[in-house]
Design an enzyme around this catalytic site. Structure first.
Site, PDB file in Angstrom:
ATOM      1  N   ASN A 182      40.593  38.559  27.529  1.00 45.67           N
ATOM      2  CA  ASN A 182      41.609  39.716  27.498  1.00 45.67           C
ATOM      3  C   ASN A 182      42.020  40.053  26.322  1.00 45.67           C
ATOM      4  OD1 ASN A 182      43.403  41.517  28.839  1.00 45.67           O
ATOM      5  ND2 ASN A 182      42.949  40.186  30.664  1.00 45.67           N
ATOM      6  N   ARG A 183      43.093  40.869  26.335  1.00 44.84           N
ATOM      7  CA  ARG A 183      43.683  41.553  25.308  1.00 44.84           C
ATOM      8  C   ARG A 183      44.526  41.298  24.304  1.00 44.84           C
ATOM      9  NH1 ARG A 183      42.474  44.478  29.620  1.00 44.84           N
ATOM     10  NH2 ARG A 183      40.599  46.494  29.376  1.00 44.84           N
ATOM     11  N   HIS A 238      38.739  40.393  24.495  1.00 48.00           N
ATOM     12  CA  HIS A 238      37.492  39.220  24.603  1.00 48.00           C
ATOM     13  C   HIS A 238      36.924  38.585  23.571  1.00 48.00           C
ATOM     14  CE1 HIS A 238      38.065  39.978  28.885  1.00 48.00           C
ATOM     15  NE2 HIS A 238      37.281  40.724  29.100  1.00 48.00           N
ATOM     16  N   HIS A 271      33.327  35.737  33.072  1.00 46.78           N
ATOM     17  CA  HIS A 271      33.336  37.165  33.299  1.00 46.78           C
ATOM     18  C   HIS A 271      32.253  37.504  34.373  1.00 46.78           C
ATOM     19  CE1 HIS A 271      34.582  41.072  33.185  1.00 46.78           C
ATOM     20  NE2 HIS A 271      35.469  41.125  32.157  1.00 46.78           N
ATOM     21  N   ASP A 305      43.100  46.289  37.142  1.00 50.13           N
ATOM     22  CA  ASP A 305      42.689  45.445  36.093  1.00 50.13           C
ATOM     23  C   ASP A 305      43.751  44.956  35.512  1.00 50.13           C
ATOM     24  OD1 ASP A 305      41.395  44.346  34.004  1.00 50.13           O
ATOM     25  OD2 ASP A 305      41.133  46.374  32.938  1.00 50.13           O
ATOM     26  N   GLU A 321      39.176  36.691  36.910  1.00 47.74           N
ATOM     27  CA  GLU A 321      39.062  35.871  35.723  1.00 47.74           C
ATOM     28  C   GLU A 321      40.277  34.813  35.611  1.00 47.74           C
ATOM     29  OE1 GLU A 321      38.137  38.945  32.672  1.00 47.74           O
ATOM     30  OE2 GLU A 321      38.104  40.240  34.366  1.00 47.74           O
TER      31      GLU A 321
END
Length: 356
Positions: free
Chosen positions: A85-86, A111, A182, A254, A320
């Protein structure tokens, strides 16, 4: 009717740099077959029987290693790291020192950065019919992350039709870690329509709203009376097109769900998805505190999958399992810090069955 089969082993045997890539096959005695590649320690295929007993590949992906290398969507089935993720602005601070991961998603590092674990060829040390272990050593400073990180991802296929993924990691310097898989799922069968009619349940009373760059605001909000409420099973697409700022920013779902505590011990499913078409049911069990629901909002028709069908928006969903996005910059979130002498351990299972 689509006829699903595992890609050919020879189409994954290539030399890339000083390493070789392979296709590894796991199978059980109930008709489940899993294809794995050491390129990204990724899931290539999961063939499970549908309600009529027909083998159905429920994971998006490609038939050759070349297609993975050229794909528009680079994360298909991959092990994602060092940090899934971010991370906002690609920056975080540890022990008074600031580290920088070059952004690859607008202003964010996504990621693990542009050349994350999905692009690495992992060592494959043990393979049995039911088990495959992948190993990778991430050098100190790789993609900007501190510490030499030794990672193992173990896949095990049981005769209960459960693919168990175990993650383990150790570091020689303080670092941050967040690992996930993923896989893009379509329980109708890979390439067979979109997933908006799939039924979905997520055992979470809260989720993390995000800003315009899809970074959590820091708030933890109740799902009640929002389109994010999947506590009772409902179609994925039932509320996806409602007027909602959060859905609009992400072009669908998301978002990270804050899983209820009773479903973070691999004893009870954290999420369940069912295809009304095939009757295939997927239960996701995990030790992780979060789960990112992603509805394939940026699949754009550029990638042609294993059945020769181009992957379009909402052609798959991802569940995820993870720690929360941007955790290194959000001290109120569960910690993603890993120190020397500690062992990172995480487990996620994909359990398949049929609803008739």
């Amino acid at each position: 009717m689509m006829h699903y089969r595992l890609p050919k082993t020879r189409d994954f045997e290539r030399q890339l740099g000083d390493k070789h890539t392979h296709l590894v096959t796991l199978e059980n005695n109930r008709g489940v077959v899993v294809g794995l590649s050491d390129f990204g320690a990724r899931i290539v295929s999961i063939l499970v029987p549908d309600k009529l007993g027909n083998p159905t590949d429920v994971v998006l992906g490609f038939n050759t290693i070349e297609e993975y290398l050229a794909a528009d969507e680079i994360y298909h089935g991959a092990t994602v790291g060092r940090f899934a993720n971010r991370i906002a602005n690609g920056r975080f601070t540890l022990e008074g020192e600031t580290f920088y991961v070059k952004p690859n998603n607008g202003p964010n590092a996504l990621h693990g950065g542009a050349n994350g674990f999905q692009n690495r060829i992992w060592d494959r040390r043990v393979v049995y019919k039911e088990k495959a272990d992948f190993y990778y050593v991430s050098a100190d400073g790789e993609e900007g992350f501190p510490g030499k990180l030794s990672v193992m991802v173990k896949y095990r296929l049981t005769d209960d039709n459960e693919l168990v993924i175990t993650y383990r990691a150790e570091t020689d310097k303080a670092t941050v870690i967040n690992l996930t898989n993923h896989a893009f799922f379509n329980l109708n069968g890979e390439g067979n329509e979109n997933v908006l009619d799939h039924l979905l349940q997520i055992k979470a009373d809260a989720y993390l709203p995000v800003d315009s760059h899809q970074i959590p605001t820091g708030a933890v909000e109740s799902v009640e009376n929002t389109p994010f409420d999947f506590r009772e099973i409902k179609p994925i697409g039932q509320e996806i097109n409602l007027t909602n700022d959060q859905l609009a920013m992400a072009k669908g779902y998301d978002h990270n769900y804050v899983l209820n505590a009773d479903v973070t011990t691999v004893q009870l499913p954290a999420a369940t998805a069912i295809s009304p078409l095939t009757g295939i049911r997927l239960d996701v069990l995990t030790t992780e505190p979060g789960l990112q629901l992603y509805t394939g909002n940026f699949l754009n028709g550029n990638d042609k999958g294993k059945q020769g069908v181009y992957y379009e928006k909402h052609g798959a969903f991802c569940l995820e399992t993870q720690h929360f996005p941007d955790s290194p910059n959000q001290p109120d979130f569960p910690s993603t810090l890993l120190l020397p002498g500690q062992v990172f351990h995480s487990e996620t299972s994909y359990r398949f069955s049929v609803v008739k």
